[in-house]
Design a protein around this motif. Sequence first.
Motif, PDB file in Angstrom:
ATOM      1  N   ALA A   1      -0.204   2.045   4.060  1.00 20.29           N
ATOM      2  CA  ALA A   1      -0.126   3.405   3.528  1.00 20.29           C
ATOM      3  C   ALA A   1       0.535   4.333   4.541  1.00 20.29           C
ATOM      4  O   ALA A   1       1.301   5.230   4.172  1.00 20.29           O
TER       5      ALA A   1
ATOM      6  N   HIS B   1       3.680   6.720   3.678  1.00 18.77           N
ATOM      7  CA  HIS B   1       3.561   8.179   3.766  1.00 18.77           C
ATOM      8  C   HIS B   1       4.489   8.775   4.820  1.00 18.77           C
ATOM      9  O   HIS B   1       4.992   9.885   4.634  1.00 18.77           O
TER      10      HIS B   1
ATOM     11  N   GLN C   1       0.855  -1.186   0.000  1.00 18.29           N
ATOM     12  CA  GLN C   1       0.000   0.000   0.000  1.00 18.29           C
ATOM     13  C   GLN C   1       0.891   1.237   0.000  1.00 18.29           C
ATOM     14  O   GLN C   1       2.043   1.126   0.392  1.00 18.29           O
ATOM     15  N   PRO C   2       0.492   2.407  -0.356  1.00 19.00           N
ATOM     16  CA  PRO C   2      -0.791   2.733  -0.934  1.00 19.00           C
ATOM     17  C   PRO C   2      -0.889   2.322  -2.401  1.00 19.00           C
ATOM     18  O   PRO C   2      -1.954   2.359  -2.987  1.00 19.00           O
TER      19      PRO C   2
END
Length: 190
Positions: free
Chosen positions: A162, A166, A28-29
């Motif tokens: 994610a 990030h 992910q993302p």
Amino acid sequence: MPELDMNKKTTALVVIDLQKGIAAQPTQPHPSSVVIKNAARLVTAFRKNTMPVFLVHVVSTPETMIRVKSDASFSRTGPMPPDWSEFISEIAPVPTDVVIGKKQWGAFYGTDLELQLRRRGMDTIVLCGIATDFGVESTARFAYEYGFQQVFAEDAMASMSAEQHHAAINFIFKRMGRVRTTDEILAAIG
């Protein structure tokens, strides 16, 4: 963001851990299929422009693995398949590529990556691969300390969540270099 400016004569692509055993994991993302597609686009463009491509993969065995005591670890349900460390077909090495085998997260420690980059006159690296906050970030931290300029292909890397991706992008990579999309990097090298 300022326009991306890279010198083709002094910029190399470093692809981290796009090997069968790692690229098969859910990410992910960006799904690993997107990461692979974008990394393959970068590899193709760098090769076409006769810019160095460094393909990095984990080649540790149960005997050479780092064994540290930790609160969390990567769990394996059994032995690794024989093709676990082979590069995915989309970026299979060609004779002009430099293949780097590593036994830990980062691509610099215990390898000749820095030596091979310096011998080719490289001062800038474009980084991509899986996982953003493990192999890519560990490599990026060393590259930063060695004084390399860095460009991070945000949509050609991913992690297990994610949040992890990030965090590396927003809190680490933006302080060590320039974060761009694959399309922006391809436009900069023409």
